[in-house]
Design a protein around this motif. Structure first.
Motif, short mmCIF file in Angstrom:
data_model
loop_
_atom_site.label_atom_id
_atom_site.label_comp_id
_atom_site.label_asym_id
_atom_site.label_seq_id
_atom_site.Cartn_x
_atom_site.Cartn_y
_atom_site.Cartn_z
N LEU A 25 0.84 -1.19 0.00
CA LEU A 25 0.00 0.00 0.00
C LEU A 25 0.88 1.25 0.00
O LEU A 25 2.03 1.21 0.42
N GLU A 26 0.31 2.36 -0.46
CA GLU A 26 1.06 3.62 -0.48
C GLU A 26 1.51 3.99 0.94
O GLU A 26 2.64 4.42 1.15
N ASN A 27 0.62 3.82 1.90
CA ASN A 27 0.94 4.09 3.30
C ASN A 27 0.93 2.77 4.08
O ASN A 27 -0.08 2.07 4.10
N ARG A 28 2.04 2.46 4.72
CA ARG A 28 2.20 1.18 5.39
C ARG A 28 1.07 0.89 6.39
O ARG A 28 0.56 -0.22 6.47
N ASP A 29 0.72 1.90 7.19
CA ASP A 29 -0.21 1.65 8.29
C ASP A 29 -1.68 1.76 7.89
O ASP A 29 -2.57 1.73 8.74
N ASN A 30 -1.95 1.86 6.57
CA ASN A 30 -3.33 1.87 6.09
C ASN A 30 -3.89 0.47 5.86
O ASN A 30 -5.01 0.31 5.38
N SER A 31 -3.10 -0.55 6.20
CA SER A 31 -3.57 -1.93 6.08
C SER A 31 -4.82 -2.13 6.93
O SER A 31 -4.97 -1.54 8.00
N LYS A 32 -5.70 -3.00 6.44
CA LYS A 32 -6.84 -3.40 7.27
C LYS A 32 -6.33 -4.23 8.44
O LYS A 32 -5.31 -4.91 8.35
N LEU A 33 -7.08 -4.18 9.53
CA LEU A 33 -6.73 -4.93 10.74
C LEU A 33 -7.94 -5.72 11.20
O LEU A 33 -8.97 -5.15 11.54
N LEU A 34 -7.81 -7.04 11.19
CA LEU A 34 -8.85 -7.91 11.75
C LEU A 34 -8.44 -8.26 13.17
O LEU A 34 -7.33 -8.75 13.40
N VAL A 35 -9.30 -7.97 14.13
CA VAL A 35 -9.02 -8.24 15.54
C VAL A 35 -9.82 -9.46 15.97
O VAL A 35 -11.05 -9.46 15.89
N LEU A 36 -9.10 -10.50 16.40
CA LEU A 36 -9.73 -11.76 16.79
C LEU A 36 -9.55 -12.00 18.28
O LEU A 36 -8.42 -12.01 18.78
N ASP A 37 -10.66 -12.17 18.98
CA ASP A 37 -10.64 -12.57 20.39
C ASP A 37 -10.51 -14.09 20.41
O ASP A 37 -11.45 -14.81 20.08
N ARG A 38 -9.33 -14.58 20.80
CA ARG A 38 -9.08 -16.02 20.69
C ARG A 38 -9.81 -16.84 21.75
O ARG A 38 -9.90 -18.06 21.62
#
Length: 342
Positions: A25-38
């Motif tokens: 991506l153009e900006n590294r921290d623009n990635s999507k983030l999936l948060v999983l409660d294990r």
């Protein structure tokens, strides 16, 4: 899942090619983030630049600061001029190295391969395309003049800055692949985390290309892991121990960090300054002794990385999260999006 039934087919999933990220991506921290409660199985979606919202003051975030070296060397067989690709894996002694050759079948012991004005001689051949070779000059010089960053084979795109396949905090030279969970961090994001009282600790694990080798046996317990060099100094070890003693959570940035931390816990029952080699293979069921949360990308089917993350999150919950990621158009693998498993 019974521990005596660990067929690799349990760690398979379908992934159309269109999901494999070909470019950063153009900006590294623009990635999507999936948060999983294990523990509960809950899933939420966000963006990586908000990772600090899931951490608290006193938590310790542990990064692998290894740098990817330019260890892909294009060459030609001296006798025939045939194209040979050489991936340098690790040093044996002096100018002798273990390498991965493609195509290995064209070479036998005694053959020479020219790399520009340098060459190497094949000393012996091993399994899976590996060989021992001897360079006629220090490898570091050859890397500098002719080496290329060894991008994974599923990344077909090449017209981007190769620095994007390095973390912004890369320091110690030595890996054949990037610790990709760390690719999402920017300097501003790291500074923001520190200002919130989140501790950043560092270690090094030099990643080998075997990381990407699929498990080739039906029963994963029969798979033998490759060995990788790691190191952590006393200052960093104490930062982790102090944070844990003070009630902070240990957040591993990537599977490579998990391997080092859990290796140290198996050896010493604590985190302490140490360097050496680890061939730890983490698969379900596994008792994690130090890692509370993990930041990790989306991994290849039937890979040791997917198996490890399954041990941490639970296989069924993880594979369900992968389906959720596909439904939400997440990007997979090295340049893809990210998960926080907590």
């Amino acid at each position: 899942m019974p521990s005596n039934n660990m067929n690799i087919k349990l760690f398979d999933y379908g992934l159309p090619q269109s999901f494999i990220a070909q470019y950063p991506l153009e900006n590294r921290d623009n990635s999507k983030l999936l948060v999983l409660d294990r523990r509960q199985g809950g899933i939420s979606h966000g963006f990586f630049y908000d990772i600090g919202n899931y951490l608290k003051e006193g938590d310790v975030l542990i990064i692998n600061e290894t740098r990817v070296r330019k260890c892909r060397l294009p060459g030609t067989k001296e006798k025939t001029g045939a194209s040979i690709e050489c991936f340098v894996l690790e040093r044996i002694i002096q100018n002798d190295y273990q390498v991965l050759l493609k195509p290995a079948k064209r070479l036998k012991p005694g053959d020479r391969v020219n790399i520009g004005k340098y060459y190497f001689e094949v000393l012996s051949k091993q399994d899976h395309g590996k060989a021992a070779v001897r360079f006629n000059a220090p490898a570091a010089i050859i890397f500098e003049e002719y080496g290329e960053v060894p991008l994974p084979p599923y990344i077909k795109g090449r017209d981007f800055k190769k620095s994007r396949y390095q973390t912004i905090y890369a320091a110690g030279e030595g890996s054949a692949a990037a610790p990709t969970a760390g690719l999402h961090f920017t300097k501003n994001l790291m500074d923001s985390l520190k200002s919130r009282g989140i501790i950043i600790a560092r270690l090094q694990l030099n990643i080998g290309l075997d990381t990407f080798r699929p498990i080739a046996v039906d029963d994963i317990k029969e798979h033998r892991m490759h060995s990788e060099y790691y190191s952590i100094d006393e200052t960093q070890a104490e930062m982790i121990n102090d944070a844990k003693r003070s009630g902070g959570s240990v957040i591993a940035v990537g599977t490579t960090v998990v391997r080092v931390l859990e290796t140290l816990m198996q050896k010493f029952k604590m985190i302490k300054a140490h360097s050496g080699y680890t061939d730890i293979f983490i698969y379900p069921p596994f008792e994690f002794r130090i890692v509370d949360s993990m930041i990790t990308n989306f991994h290849l089917p039937k890979s040791t990385l997917l198996v490890m993350v399954s041990a941490f999150a639970g296989r069924e919950r993880l594979l369900h999260a992968y389906e959720e990621a596909k439904n939400n158009k997440y990007r997979f693998y090295s340049f893809g999006d990210c998960m926080l498993i907590r």
